[in-house]
Design a protein around this motif. Structure first.
Motif, short mmCIF file in Angstrom:
data_model
loop_
_atom_site.label_atom_id
_atom_site.label_comp_id
_atom_site.label_asym_id
_atom_site.label_seq_id
_atom_site.Cartn_x
_atom_site.Cartn_y
_atom_site.Cartn_z
N ILE A 295 31.20 -32.35 -3.36
CA ILE A 295 32.23 -31.48 -4.06
C ILE A 295 32.10 -31.82 -5.43
O ILE A 295 32.11 -30.85 -6.39
N TRP A 296 32.19 -33.28 -5.86
CA TRP A 296 32.21 -33.42 -7.52
C TRP A 296 30.98 -32.82 -8.06
O TRP A 296 30.87 -32.60 -9.04
N THR A 297 29.88 -33.02 -7.36
CA THR A 297 28.42 -32.72 -8.01
C THR A 297 28.49 -31.01 -7.91
O THR A 297 27.98 -30.33 -9.18
N PHE A 298 29.16 -30.08 -7.00
CA PHE A 298 29.24 -28.78 -7.25
C PHE A 298 29.94 -28.43 -8.52
O PHE A 298 29.64 -27.53 -9.28
N PHE A 299 31.26 -29.16 -8.77
CA PHE A 299 32.08 -28.86 -9.91
C PHE A 299 31.50 -29.12 -11.10
O PHE A 299 31.52 -28.67 -12.39
N VAL B 152 27.97 -29.55 -11.75
CA VAL B 152 26.89 -28.38 -11.89
C VAL B 152 27.65 -27.01 -12.60
O VAL B 152 26.96 -26.21 -13.46
N ALA B 153 28.72 -26.65 -11.83
CA ALA B 153 29.43 -25.63 -12.12
C ALA B 153 29.86 -25.42 -13.66
O ALA B 153 29.60 -24.56 -14.55
N TYR B 154 30.39 -26.73 -14.07
CA TYR B 154 31.01 -26.83 -15.39
C TYR B 154 29.75 -27.03 -16.46
O TYR B 154 29.74 -26.03 -17.36
N LEU B 155 28.51 -27.35 -15.84
CA LEU B 155 27.49 -27.34 -16.93
C LEU B 155 26.89 -25.89 -17.07
O LEU B 155 26.56 -25.46 -18.17
N LEU B 156 27.02 -25.07 -16.10
CA LEU B 156 26.41 -23.82 -16.31
C LEU B 156 27.56 -22.97 -16.99
O LEU B 156 27.05 -22.46 -17.86
N VAL B 157 28.74 -23.42 -17.02
CA VAL B 157 29.69 -22.47 -17.72
C VAL B 157 29.55 -22.94 -19.33
O VAL B 157 29.53 -22.16 -20.17
#
Length: 124
Positions: A11-15, A17-22
């Motif tokens: 879960i934390w890895t997903f968030f 990576v999503a933050y890095l994309l943003v």
């Protein structure tokens, strides 16, 4: 490591990576924007470094619509350039292709056999 540790890690890895994309989208948008001055860009970058999550949220709320419009404009421009390139490349007539092959033959870049193959291909 039990199941729940692994679950929360995912879960934390997903968030993350999503933050890095943003974050990368925001930085790319900052440099894509021609109307924003260099000082404002530098200020946004500084805030992204020192208050990253809050700044990203504020940026998306305040400049999200313009961000989308700039992205659409960039994609449309890339598409126009690609279509223009394809038209230029595809519109070469057989005579142009043979003349190009002849100039390569005269320059010694290709052999007479290769010239004949190119000529046959152009005539087909």
């Amino acid at each position: 490591m039990d199941f729940w540790d692994f679950f929360w890690l995912m879960i934390w890895t997903f968030f993350f990576v999503a933050y890095l994309l943003v974050l990368f989208q925001i930085v790319a948008d900052l440099f894509r924007d021609k109307e924003l001055s260099g000082w404002w860009k530098a200020l946004w970058i500084l805030f992204l470094i020192f208050l990253p999550v809050l700044t990203a949220l504020v940026y998306l709320i305040a400049r999200g619509r313009g961000m989308g419009e700039r992205q659409v404009e960039t994609v449309a421009e890339a598409r126009r350039e690609t279509e223009s390139y394809i038209r230029d490349v595809a519109s070469a007539s057989p005579a142009d292709q043979i003349a190009s092959a002849k100039s390569l033959l005269d320059a010694g870049t290709i052999t007479p056999d290769e010239f004949e193959r190119l000529k046959t291909k152009a005539m087909a």
